[in-house]
Design a protein around this motif. Structure first.
Motif, PDB file in Angstrom:
ATOM      1  N   PHE A   1       0.847  -1.189   0.000  1.00  0.00           N
ATOM      2  CA  PHE A   1       0.000   0.000   0.000  1.00  0.00           C
ATOM      3  C   PHE A   1       0.885   1.242   0.000  1.00  0.00           C
ATOM      4  O   PHE A   1       2.020   1.236   0.492  1.00  0.00           O
ATOM      5  CB  PHE A   1      -1.007   0.017   1.157  1.00  0.00           C
ATOM      6  N   VAL A   2       0.344   2.284  -0.619  1.00  0.00           N
ATOM      7  CA  VAL A   2       1.020   3.572  -0.706  1.00  0.00           C
ATOM      8  C   VAL A   2       0.198   4.559   0.124  1.00  0.00           C
ATOM      9  O   VAL A   2      -0.959   4.846  -0.191  1.00  0.00           O
ATOM     10  CB  VAL A   2       1.138   4.053  -2.165  1.00  0.00           C
TER      11      VAL A   2
ATOM     12  N   ARG B   1      -4.044  10.511   0.147  1.00  0.00           N
ATOM     13  CA  ARG B   1      -4.499   9.341  -0.588  1.00  0.00           C
ATOM     14  C   ARG B   1      -3.899   8.073   0.020  1.00  0.00           C
ATOM     15  O   ARG B   1      -2.786   8.073   0.540  1.00  0.00           O
ATOM     16  CB  ARG B   1      -4.082   9.475  -2.058  1.00  0.00           C
ATOM     17  N   LEU B   2      -4.685   6.981  -0.066  1.00  0.00           N
ATOM     18  CA  LEU B   2      -4.222   5.664   0.371  1.00  0.00           C
ATOM     19  C   LEU B   2      -4.619   4.664  -0.706  1.00  0.00           C
ATOM     20  O   LEU B   2      -5.790   4.589  -1.099  1.00  0.00           O
ATOM     21  CB  LEU B   2      -4.870   5.307   1.712  1.00  0.00           C
ATOM     22  N   ARG B   3      -3.621   3.892  -1.190  1.00  0.00           N
ATOM     23  CA  ARG B   3      -3.867   2.931  -2.267  1.00  0.00           C
ATOM     24  C   ARG B   3      -3.331   1.556  -1.883  1.00  0.00           C
ATOM     25  O   ARG B   3      -2.232   1.455  -1.346  1.00  0.00           O
ATOM     26  CB  ARG B   3      -3.191   3.387  -3.561  1.00  0.00           C
ATOM     27  N   TRP B   4      -4.104   0.520  -2.173  1.00  0.00           N
ATOM     28  CA  TRP B   4      -3.689  -0.861  -1.941  1.00  0.00           C
ATOM     29  C   TRP B   4      -3.405  -1.547  -3.274  1.00  0.00           C
ATOM     30  O   TRP B   4      -4.154  -1.367  -4.246  1.00  0.00           O
ATOM     31  CB  TRP B   4      -4.788  -1.643  -1.239  1.00  0.00           C
ATOM     32  N   TYR B   5      -2.367  -2.381  -3.305  1.00  0.00           N
ATOM     33  CA  TYR B   5      -1.974  -3.112  -4.514  1.00  0.00           C
ATOM     34  C   TYR B   5      -1.775  -4.587  -4.186  1.00  0.00           C
ATOM     35  O   TYR B   5      -1.251  -4.937  -3.119  1.00  0.00           O
ATOM     36  CB  TYR B   5      -0.656  -2.558  -5.070  1.00  0.00           C
ATOM     37  N   VAL B   6      -2.178  -5.449  -5.114  1.00  0.00           N
ATOM     38  CA  VAL B   6      -1.884  -6.880  -5.031  1.00  0.00           C
ATOM     39  C   VAL B   6      -1.161  -7.272  -6.307  1.00  0.00           C
ATOM     40  O   VAL B   6      -1.682  -7.084  -7.411  1.00  0.00           O
ATOM     41  CB  VAL B   6      -3.165  -7.720  -4.849  1.00  0.00           C
TER      42      VAL B   6
ATOM     43  N   LEU C   1      -3.519  -2.127  -8.787  1.00  0.00           N
ATOM     44  CA  LEU C   1      -4.300  -1.300  -7.873  1.00  0.00           C
ATOM     45  C   LEU C   1      -5.646  -1.962  -7.601  1.00  0.00           C
ATOM     46  O   LEU C   1      -6.392  -2.279  -8.536  1.00  0.00           O
ATOM     47  CB  LEU C   1      -4.516   0.092  -8.483  1.00  0.00           C
ATOM     48  N   VAL C   2      -5.984  -2.180  -6.315  1.00  0.00           N
ATOM     49  CA  VAL C   2      -7.228  -2.865  -5.971  1.00  0.00           C
ATOM     50  C   VAL C   2      -8.168  -2.014  -5.118  1.00  0.00           C
ATOM     51  O   VAL C   2      -9.345  -2.336  -4.987  1.00  0.00           O
ATOM     52  CB  VAL C   2      -6.942  -4.205  -5.248  1.00  0.00           C
ATOM     53  N   ASN C   3      -7.661  -0.928  -4.537  1.00  0.00           N
ATOM     54  CA  ASN C   3      -8.524  -0.046  -3.750  1.00  0.00           C
ATOM     55  C   ASN C   3      -7.825   1.289  -3.560  1.00  0.00           C
ATOM     56  O   ASN C   3      -6.600   1.354  -3.459  1.00  0.00           O
ATOM     57  CB  ASN C   3      -8.838  -0.659  -2.377  1.00  0.00           C
ATOM     58  N   GLU C   4      -8.628   2.364  -3.520  1.00  0.00           N
ATOM     59  CA  GLU C   4      -8.076   3.712  -3.366  1.00  0.00           C
ATOM     60  C   GLU C   4      -9.029   4.556  -2.544  1.00  0.00           C
ATOM     61  O   GLU C   4     -10.248   4.494  -2.722  1.00  0.00           O
ATOM     62  CB  GLU C   4      -7.839   4.355  -4.728  1.00  0.00           C
TER      63      GLU C   4
ATOM     64  N   SER D   1      10.008  -3.311  -6.589  1.00  0.00           N
ATOM     65  CA  SER D   1       9.284  -2.455  -5.655  1.00  0.00           C
ATOM     66  C   SER D   1       8.251  -1.569  -6.352  1.00  0.00           C
ATOM     67  O   SER D   1       8.488  -1.032  -7.433  1.00  0.00           O
ATOM     68  CB  SER D   1      10.278  -1.564  -4.900  1.00  0.00           C
ATOM     69  N   LEU D   2       7.103  -1.401  -5.696  1.00  0.00           N
ATOM     70  CA  LEU D   2       6.109  -0.443  -6.166  1.00  0.00           C
ATOM     71  C   LEU D   2       6.692   0.961  -6.248  1.00  0.00           C
ATOM     72  O   LEU D   2       6.295   1.756  -7.087  1.00  0.00           O
ATOM     73  CB  LEU D   2       4.916  -0.415  -5.201  1.00  0.00           C
TER      74      LEU D   2
END
Length: 270
Positions: free
Chosen positions: A184-185, A190-195, A199-202, A261-262
């Motif tokens: 996650f970033v 802003r908050l973003r989740w990645y799998v 990107l899966v949620n923001e 790395s992201l």
């Protein structure tokens, strides 16, 4: 989820501390004020006890059917294992595992490469958390694989003790079939989740963004009470294990620390 700490509640004083968390009003934290430990990458070539605290001898509350045991945290060939097994400790019939950083981290890119096991009533989690026991409101950012269905991972956050942004997302191939990358970033706005880089949620609503530096956790635990969420618990009849190959934190604006790395591809503007 740390109903007492991820996924967790605070031992015996859960109700009191939750009330404290709800009552605690945090002063606004601005990007330049966010205090954070420095960037790091841990490939678990060794276990850095200056970085990690191993939970041992207690539980997070009555919802948890196990006691944390340091004996269930193991390192072998660059893989950290956290396990759950049938073993009576204190008033519980099972033992489980959790580690957490000793330092707190702020805005940046958080990444873990991990593999879970299977089993109804179990939770394999990578998350960040801070709370009243640290004299802060309860803030949290989660990846939780409810191993009743390892084809998905739950992403969510807690803001001053209130659940926000919960969403179940697919893990292509399954969280239990191989190692997957969860990241996650976290930025001020802003908050973003990645799998696996997707990107899966923001979230951009300022009322649903954490504002307090947090510790990083990994945990595997069980519950025979949270059945609506985690499924009916069944004794797996074996040791259940989650494995972690890498954990990294890259502070915003710092160069990426490894090729996958992201932080190499994700910036503040995209």
């Amino acid at each position: 989820m740390r109903l007492n700490g991820p996924g967790s509640f605070w031992p015996s004083l859960a109700g009191v501390l939750f009330a404290v968390a709800a009552a605690f009003v945090a002063a606004p934290v601005h990007a330049q004020d966010m205090q954070s430990a420095p960037s790091f990458v841990d490939n678990f070539s060794s276990f850095d006890r200056s970085r990690w605290y191993v939970s041992d001898g207690w539980s997070n509350g009555n919802h948890q059917n196990c006691i944390w045991s340091k004996d269930l945290v193991r390192l072998s060939d660059g893989v950290l294992s956290l396990s759950f097994e049938k073993r009576k400790l204190k008033d519980r019939e099972f033992a489980c595992a959790e580690i957490q950083t000793k330092q707190r981290f702020g805005y940046g890119v958080y990444e873990a490469r991990m593999k879970t096991d299977t089993g109804s009533g179990l939770n394999a989690a990578f998350f960040t958390y801070i709370g009243p026991q640290d004299k802060k409101p309860w803030d949290e950012i989660d990846f939780e694989v409810l191993t009743k269905d390892p084809s998905k991972v739950q992403v969510n956050s807690y803001i001053q003790g209130k659940a926000k942004n919960g969403k179940l997302v697919d893990v292509d191939g399954g969280a239990d079939k191989g190692f997957n990358d969860y990241g996650f970033v976290w930025e001020k706005d802003r908050l973003r989740w990645y799998v696996n880089g997707k990107l899966v949620n923001e979230v951009t609503n300022p009322d649903e963004l954490p504002t307090n530096p947090q510790k990083i956790f990994f945990s595997l635990w069980g519950s025979d009470k949270l059945t609506n969420w985690m499924g009916a618990f069944a004794d797996p009849g074996r040791k259940v294990t989650m494995q972690v190959k890498r954990i990294a934190f890259t502070a915003l604006g710092q160069p990426c620390q490894f090729p996958e790395s992201l932080a190499c591809t994700i910036t503040n503007s995209n």
